[in-house]
Design a protein around this motif. Structure first.
Motif, PDB file in Angstrom:
ATOM      1  N   GLY A 455       0.774  -1.230   0.000  1.00 25.23           N
ATOM      2  CA  GLY A 455       0.000   0.000   0.000  1.00 25.23           C
ATOM      3  C   GLY A 455       0.804   1.277   0.000  1.00 25.23           C
ATOM      4  O   GLY A 455       0.243   2.377  -0.049  1.00 25.23           O
ATOM      5  N   LYS A 456       2.133   1.184   0.018  1.00 20.55           N
ATOM      6  CA  LYS A 456       2.968   2.378   0.097  1.00 20.55           C
ATOM      7  C   LYS A 456       3.508   2.847  -1.251  1.00 20.55           C
ATOM      8  O   LYS A 456       4.107   3.916  -1.345  1.00 20.55           O
ATOM      9  CB  LYS A 456       4.154   2.126   1.041  1.00 20.55           C
ATOM     10  N   GLY A 457       3.327   2.043  -2.311  1.00 17.45           N
ATOM     11  CA  GLY A 457       3.826   2.448  -3.615  1.00 17.45           C
ATOM     12  C   GLY A 457       5.308   2.161  -3.786  1.00 17.45           C
ATOM     13  O   GLY A 457       5.965   1.622  -2.906  1.00 17.45           O
ATOM     14  N   GLY A 458       5.820   2.539  -4.938  1.00 18.56           N
ATOM     15  CA  GLY A 458       7.212   2.268  -5.274  1.00 18.56           C
ATOM     16  C   GLY A 458       8.147   3.369  -4.809  1.00 18.56           C
ATOM     17  O   GLY A 458       7.920   3.997  -3.778  1.00 18.56           O
ATOM     18  N   GLU A 459       9.178   3.603  -5.596  1.00 16.07           N
ATOM     19  CA  GLU A 459      10.171   4.619  -5.248  1.00 16.07           C
ATOM     20  C   GLU A 459       9.656   5.981  -5.734  1.00 16.07           C
ATOM     21  O   GLU A 459       9.875   6.394  -6.872  1.00 16.07           O
ATOM     22  CB  GLU A 459      11.522   4.254  -5.859  1.00 16.07           C
ATOM     23  N   LYS A 460       8.969   6.679  -4.847  1.00 20.68           N
ATOM     24  CA  LYS A 460       8.178   7.844  -5.237  1.00 20.68           C
ATOM     25  C   LYS A 460       8.993   9.073  -5.608  1.00 20.68           C
ATOM     26  O   LYS A 460       8.469  10.003  -6.233  1.00 20.68           O
ATOM     27  CB  LYS A 460       7.195   8.177  -4.121  1.00 20.68           C
ATOM     28  N   LEU A 493       5.007  14.187  -8.905  1.00 17.56           N
ATOM     29  CA  LEU A 493       5.265  14.367  -7.483  1.00 17.56           C
ATOM     30  C   LEU A 493       4.125  15.088  -6.767  1.00 17.56           C
ATOM     31  O   LEU A 493       4.046  15.058  -5.534  1.00 17.56           O
ATOM     32  CB  LEU A 493       6.570  15.146  -7.288  1.00 17.56           C
ATOM     33  N   LYS A 494       3.250  15.742  -7.523  1.00 18.63           N
ATOM     34  CA  LYS A 494       2.128  16.463  -6.914  1.00 18.63           C
ATOM     35  C   LYS A 494       1.227  15.509  -6.152  1.00 18.63           C
ATOM     36  O   LYS A 494       0.911  14.424  -6.614  1.00 18.63           O
ATOM     37  CB  LYS A 494       1.302  17.189  -7.985  1.00 18.63           C
ATOM     38  N   GLY A 495       0.811  15.921  -4.968  1.00 19.50           N
ATOM     39  CA  GLY A 495      -0.148  15.149  -4.186  1.00 19.50           C
ATOM     40  C   GLY A 495       0.456  14.051  -3.336  1.00 19.50           C
ATOM     41  O   GLY A 495      -0.268  13.348  -2.633  1.00 19.50           O
ATOM     42  N   LEU A 496       1.777  13.892  -3.364  1.00 16.35           N
ATOM     43  CA  LEU A 496       2.405  12.825  -2.578  1.00 16.35           C
ATOM     44  C   LEU A 496       2.600  13.220  -1.118  1.00 16.35           C
ATOM     45  O   LEU A 496       2.849  12.369  -0.266  1.00 16.35           O
ATOM     46  CB  LEU A 496       3.758  12.439  -3.193  1.00 16.35           C
ATOM     47  N   GLY A 497       2.481  14.498  -0.816  1.00 14.95           N
ATOM     48  CA  GLY A 497       2.595  14.951   0.564  1.00 14.95           C
ATOM     49  C   GLY A 497       3.873  14.478   1.219  1.00 14.95           C
ATOM     50  O   GLY A 497       4.944  14.459   0.618  1.00 14.95           O
ATOM     51  N   PHE A 498       3.750  14.066   2.466  1.00 14.35           N
ATOM     52  CA  PHE A 498       4.920  13.606   3.206  1.00 14.35           C
ATOM     53  C   PHE A 498       5.247  12.144   2.941  1.00 14.35           C
ATOM     54  O   PHE A 498       6.039  11.546   3.677  1.00 14.35           O
ATOM     55  CB  PHE A 498       4.721  13.849   4.700  1.00 14.35           C
ATOM     56  N   GLU A 499       4.661  11.563   1.877  1.00 14.26           N
ATOM     57  CA  GLU A 499       4.991  10.198   1.464  1.00 14.26           C
ATOM     58  C   GLU A 499       5.904  10.192   0.247  1.00 14.26           C
ATOM     59  O   GLU A 499       6.173   9.153  -0.329  1.00 14.26           O
ATOM     60  CB  GLU A 499       3.704   9.422   1.129  1.00 14.26           C
ATOM     61  N   LEU A 500       6.406  11.346  -0.167  1.00 18.02           N
ATOM     62  CA  LEU A 500       7.228  11.439  -1.376  1.00 18.02           C
ATOM     63  C   LEU A 500       8.596  10.798  -1.195  1.00 18.02           C
ATOM     64  O   LEU A 500       9.129  10.175  -2.101  1.00 18.02           O
ATOM     65  CB  LEU A 500       7.388  12.912  -1.758  1.00 18.02           C
ATOM     66  N   PHE A 501       9.171  10.936  -0.037  1.00 19.22           N
ATOM     67  CA  PHE A 501      10.563  10.555   0.243  1.00 19.22           C
ATOM     68  C   PHE A 501      10.761   9.039   0.140  1.00 19.22           C
ATOM     69  O   PHE A 501      10.094   8.268   0.817  1.00 19.22           O
ATOM     70  CB  PHE A 501      10.887  11.027   1.659  1.00 19.22           C
ATOM     71  N   LYS A 523       7.241  28.459 -14.040  1.00 23.10           N
ATOM     72  CA  LYS A 523       5.997  27.863 -13.551  1.00 23.10           C
ATOM     73  C   LYS A 523       6.124  27.614 -12.054  1.00 23.10           C
ATOM     74  O   LYS A 523       6.947  26.821 -11.607  1.00 23.10           O
ATOM     75  CB  LYS A 523       5.687  26.568 -14.294  1.00 23.10           C
ATOM     76  N   GLU A 524       5.285  28.299 -11.278  1.00 28.66           N
ATOM     77  CA  GLU A 524       5.381  28.266  -9.824  1.00 28.66           C
ATOM     78  C   GLU A 524       5.264  26.861  -9.245  1.00 28.66           C
ATOM     79  O   GLU A 524       5.831  26.567  -8.181  1.00 28.66           O
ATOM     80  CB  GLU A 524       4.286  29.162  -9.219  1.00 28.66           C
ATOM     81  N   VAL A 525       4.545  25.980  -9.941  1.00 25.78           N
ATOM     82  CA  VAL A 525       4.327  24.631  -9.429  1.00 25.78           C
ATOM     83  C   VAL A 525       5.644  23.917  -9.153  1.00 25.78           C
ATOM     84  O   VAL A 525       5.755  23.140  -8.186  1.00 25.78           O
ATOM     85  CB  VAL A 525       3.458  23.797 -10.403  1.00 25.78           C
ATOM     86  N   TYR A 526       6.655  24.171  -9.944  1.00 28.77           N
ATOM     87  CA  TYR A 526       7.923  23.464  -9.765  1.00 28.77           C
ATOM     88  C   TYR A 526       8.683  23.954  -8.534  1.00 28.77           C
ATOM     89  O   TYR A 526       9.322  23.164  -7.835  1.00 28.77           O
ATOM     90  CB  TYR A 526       8.779  23.572 -11.026  1.00 28.77           C
ATOM     91  N   LYS A 527       8.623  25.252  -8.264  1.00 28.16           N
ATOM     92  CA  LYS A 527       9.241  25.746  -7.030  1.00 28.16           C
ATOM     93  C   LYS A 527       8.545  25.149  -5.819  1.00 28.16           C
ATOM     94  O   LYS A 527       9.205  24.729  -4.852  1.00 28.16           O
ATOM     95  CB  LYS A 527       9.208  27.277  -6.971  1.00 28.16           C
ATOM     96  N   GLU A 528       7.205  25.095  -5.868  1.00 25.05           N
ATOM     97  CA  GLU A 528       6.466  24.510  -4.745  1.00 25.05           C
ATOM     98  C   GLU A 528       6.802  23.033  -4.573  1.00 25.05           C
ATOM     99  O   GLU A 528       6.887  22.539  -3.438  1.00 25.05           O
ATOM    100  CB  GLU A 528       4.959  24.697  -4.948  1.00 25.05           C
ATOM    101  N   LEU A 529       6.993  22.328  -5.671  1.00 22.29           N
ATOM    102  CA  LEU A 529       7.355  20.910  -5.579  1.00 22.29           C
ATOM    103  C   LEU A 529       8.775  20.730  -5.032  1.00 22.29           C
ATOM    104  O   LEU A 529       9.077  19.743  -4.361  1.00 22.29           O
ATOM    105  CB  LEU A 529       7.217  20.226  -6.938  1.00 22.29           C
ATOM    106  N   SER A 530       9.634  21.696  -5.298  1.00 18.05           N
ATOM    107  CA  SER A 530      10.978  21.620  -4.697  1.00 18.05           C
ATOM    108  C   SER A 530      10.872  21.765  -3.183  1.00 18.05           C
ATOM    109  O   SER A 530      11.583  21.090  -2.431  1.00 18.05           O
ATOM    110  CB  SER A 530      11.902  22.689  -5.296  1.00 18.05           C
ATOM    111  N   TYR A 531       9.980  22.652  -2.719  1.00 17.95           N
ATOM    112  CA  TYR A 531       9.751  22.778  -1.282  1.00 17.95           C
ATOM    113  C   TYR A 531       9.221  21.475  -0.701  1.00 17.95           C
ATOM    114  O   TYR A 531       9.596  21.073   0.406  1.00 17.95           O
ATOM    115  CB  TYR A 531       8.740  23.887  -0.991  1.00 17.95           C
ATOM    116  N   LEU A 532       8.309  20.830  -1.434  1.00 18.23           N
ATOM    117  CA  LEU A 532       7.736  19.558  -0.981  1.00 18.23           C
ATOM    118  C   LEU A 532       8.833  18.522  -0.771  1.00 18.23           C
ATOM    119  O   LEU A 532       8.841  17.794   0.235  1.00 18.23           O
ATOM    120  CB  LEU A 532       6.699  19.056  -1.992  1.00 18.23           C
ATOM    121  N   CYS A 533       9.750  18.450  -1.720  1.00 19.82           N
ATOM    122  CA  CYS A 533      10.866  17.507  -1.580  1.00 19.82           C
ATOM    123  C   CYS A 533      11.674  17.801  -0.326  1.00 19.82           C
ATOM    124  O   CYS A 533      11.993  16.897   0.459  1.00 19.82           O
ATOM    125  CB  CYS A 533      11.774  17.574  -2.807  1.00 19.82           C
ATOM    126  N   LEU A 534      11.999  19.055  -0.107  1.00 20.95           N
ATOM    127  CA  LEU A 534      12.838  19.400   1.030  1.00 20.95           C
ATOM    128  C   LEU A 534      12.106  19.216   2.352  1.00 20.95           C
ATOM    129  O   LEU A 534      12.718  18.830   3.355  1.00 20.95           O
ATOM    130  CB  LEU A 534      13.357  20.828   0.882  1.00 20.95           C
TER     131      LEU A 534
END
Length: 743
Positions: A455-460, A493-501, A523-534
């Motif tokens: 249920g956790k998915g692959g290498e996200k 990567l959108k929508g993965l929340g704290f399960e991205l790592f 495109k602002e979405v990519y900066k926000e996704l960089s924050y999500l990763c960090l």
């Protein structure tokens, strides 16, 4: 000789319409009798506080209820949360003294167990964080077989319901003792709670318990609970112990979407970090450490194997059973290149590594392979991935990334290997629709292992790593198809929340790629996704120092775990995250990014420079090194880093001595030592820097990244026998000289 200064750091379904009747059924989570009792008593209208005060729009009241003392915090809109300050089971607490001083109030409380002191530091404009500490001086030897959690989310005053909410982040293993959660009813706000587990060292030492997995719980019974004590491992009588040291940051906002959640988490974490006591750092002689590591890497037979007339680095010291891996070769080669570019040195070992790289290319498949093709069939297959055609998803992307780096620096062999493998990499991405499993077969693309856990998915985080590879291909060739591939992957990567790592270094590389993608496309979405990763990376750090057991022998504050569930920190991933963070700050130099992110990234770097030397077994007492080693051998005299550092009650190095972590010092030295032609010293800083300008006969200038509210070390490190020249150190805009001390 050196001079030491401390200065401030500047889905819709198409064609189908479904109708449904939604019936909302209200249920209450099952509760313990203990929690039902606490909730009822805290909602008793006759209950009077012994202390109350407002701060920053929040209300704080302290109540005594038989065997417990509670602090109830109320949001401006009326919703409340309770924190237990003191507990003595089946007792009647006695308040013996109260002392108020500004926003600090101290309670002295008698109990059957001993004398408590509880201190509340209310939030203020300078430190908008609530700080709660509790110490106990024991009357008798004590065992704690059970301890309740210390947070109760209450509803508004007068309501006998408990608030509803959602936990977004909680402690896993020995990571930070954190709990980040939002209220969903009433819509009051959010909380980041962090237990400073460093303070529990005396308790953990006396009881031989771990501070791991102490902060968490299931809503609504959440918070921190002391680890249960073992038989005959009691607290001593007549001694004081810290039982809690909690920092809490509040927000009135409930995030409306993923970006808002990420911003809030990072901002609250940074606020708590600023209030958190941090250990002192010390200068480490990285030039000397590098030379020792280089000598052992080149000369130690345990580091090398031979196949087809070429030399290859082993993954672990004396690991001759595992075939050479391309990832291992490149993971060491790139940091060596960093060092050579910084020092103008010539290293024969680099030529030796490069000569063996073409052998990893499979002409039939049109791609580089993980395992050396000539000896891959000799693997025993005792692990899922140790089979000739099995690929761990990130193990294809990571070597491609490193080959691209070499290619962009003019290496024609690396360029050919990289470009000739791109078609296969894109084929795999399309086959899996940019959502990679854990393991797959290279020849058939059959999935060998789909998920990390059910249920956790692959290498996200692999979509982000793949996006990085595609950006490199675009930069190298100018072909827009690669930029388009990067964008398609990044949006996965959108929508993965704290399960991205999935893995720390790859999540960090993803963050850098996304920031670059933002700068290219706007495109602002990519900066926000960089924050999500960090944010995912900082969820997996350890903001405390394990000062018990073997943990007394090495610093561990701000250590980073390689995987979501890894029980130890690891040198290879930490070293690569360190380099990725430097690159992120470089790309963000002229960008408007979250200040909290600059702060946390720079502070991780600062503490890594302090801690990384303790991965070398030469810096550790032999008694804390594991006698049993999973892969290869551990030679305690060798300047090759251990893979793994554990909790204080566990020995380290049980995984092995990690040759592919040998880039440790070679990554640090070029990024933290600045050379000046003709001068007998180097400039060192433990903080990342921008724009070093060493022009002759002109002042050497540079800027520190990070946050001006924190401190960094600046040193002038003597390198030659000549006399140190006269010098001054000033901060731009000030004529006042900084005063340092001679070491």
């Amino acid at each position: 000789m050196s001079y030491d200064f401390f200065i401030g750091a500047n889905r819709s379904v198409h064609g189908v319409i479904n109708f449904c009747l939604a019936i909302k059924i209200f249920t209450m989570n099952a509760l313990s009798p203990w929690l039902l009792s606490v909730n009822a008593k805290l909602n008793d209208p006759q209950l009077q506080p012994v202390f109350e005060q407002d701060a920053l729009g929040y209300s704080f009241k302290v109540y005594f209820i038989d065997d417990s003392c509670w602090l109830v915090a109320a949001w401006p809109k009326g919703s409340r949360i309770a924190f237990r300050l003191v507990y003595s089971p089946n007792d009647k607490l006695e308040l013996t003294g109260t002392k108020e001083k500004g926003t600090q109030v101290t309670f002295r409380i008698k109990s059957l167990m001993g004398d408590y002191q509880s201190v509340i530091n209310l939030p203020n404009e300078e430190a908008p964080v609530l700080h709660l500490t509790t110490d106990l001086k024991t009357k008798a030897p004590l065992l704690f077989p059970y301890w309740p959690r210390d947070i109760v989310p209450l509803d508004a005053a007068g309501s006998d319901l408990l608030a509803e909410g959602e936990i977004k982040v909680s402690q896993v293993g020995t990571r930070s003792g954190q709990l980040y959660f939002n209220f969903t009813r009433p819509n009051a706000g959010s909380v980041l709670y962090l237990q400073n587990l460093t303070s529990l060292a005396d308790y953990n030492q006396a009881t031989e318990t771990s501070a791991g997995d102490t902060v968490g719980g299931e809503w609504p019974e959440i918070g921190f609970a002391l680890p249960p004590t073992l038989k005959h491992k009691a607290l001593e009588a007549g001694k004081s112990y810290s039982l809690s040291d909690a920092f809490i940051a509040f927000s009135e906002e409930v995030p409306s979407d993923e970006p808002a959640m990420v911003h809030q988490y990072l901002d609250l974490l940074a606020a708590v970090y600023l209030a958190l006591p941090k250990p002192a750092t010390h200068y480490q002689d990285w030039p000397g450490i590098l030379q020792k590591g280089l000598a052992d890497l080149q000369a130690s037979p345990g580091c090398w194997s031979q196949v087809g007339g070429n030399h290859y680095l082993n993954a672990y010291v004396c690991d001759y059973a595992t075939p050479p891996e391309i990832m291992v070769q490149l993971a060491v080669l790139l940091p060596l290149l960093d060092y050579v570019e910084w020092s103008d040195a010539q290293l024969e070992v680099m030529k030796k590594i490069k000569e063996g790289l073409p052998a990893f290319y499979n002409k039939e498949l049109g791609t580089i392979m993980r395992w050396h093709p000539k000896v891959a069939d000799k693997m025993q297959g005792d692990e899922e991935q140790k089979k000739p055609m099995v690929m761990d998803s990130w193990y294809l992307q990571h070597p491609l990334l490193n080959l691209s780096r070499l290619a962009l620096k003019g290496d024609e062999v690396a360029k050919t290997l990289f470009l000739d493998s791109l078609e296969f990499a894109i084929k795999v991405a399309h086959h899996f629709n940019y959502s990679w499993p854990v393991f797959y077969k290279m020849d058939t693309l059959e999935v060998v292992k789909a998920e990390t856990q059910p249920g956790k998915g692959g290498e996200k985080d692999v979509p982000g790593l793949y996006a990085h590879v595609m950006l490199q291909a675009w930069e190298l060739t100018g072909k827009k198809q690669y930029l388009a591939e990067a964008e398609k992957a990044a949006l996965k990567l959108k929508g993965l929340g704290f399960e991205l790592f999935y893995q720390a270094n790859n999540t960090s590389f993803s963050a850098g790629a996304l920031l670059r993608l933002y700068k290219i496309t706007k495109k602002e979405v990519y900066k926000e996704l960089s924050y999500l990763c960090l944010a995912n990376v900082f969820k997996n750090v350890k903001l405390w120092d394990c000062n018990y057991g073997y943990g007394k022998n090495f610093p561990s504050f701000f250590a980073l775990f390689p995987l979501n569930d890894a029980p130890y920190t690891a040198v290879y991933e930490e070293q690569e995250v360190f380099c990725a963070f430097h690159d992120y700050l470089k790309n963000a130099e002229d960008e408007d990014i979250l200040p909290s992110l600059r702060l946390l990234v720079a502070e991780y770097i600062r503490f890594l420079v302090e801690r990384a030397v303790y991965y070398y077994p030469t810096r550790l007492p032999k008694e804390m090194l594991s006698e049993e080693v999973k892969t290869g051998e551990v030679d305690p005299t060798l300047w090759i880093a251990l893979e793994d550092m554990h909790d204080g009650w566990e020995k380290s190095g049980e995984v092995g001595q990690e040759v592919y972590g040998a880039g440790n010092a070679f990554g640090i030295l070029p990024r933290h030592y600045m050379q000046l032609d003709g001068q007998p010293f180097m400039i060192y800083t433990d903080y990342p820097t921008y724009g070093f300008s060493p022009k002759k006969h002109r002042p050497a200038k540079f800027r520190l990244a990070g946050d001006a509210r924190l401190m960094g070390r600046l040193m002038l490190v003597k390198t030659g026998k000549g006399k140190m020249p006269d010098f001054t150190v000033t901060i731009r805009g000030s004529k006042e000289e900084l005063k340092g001390k001679k070491n």
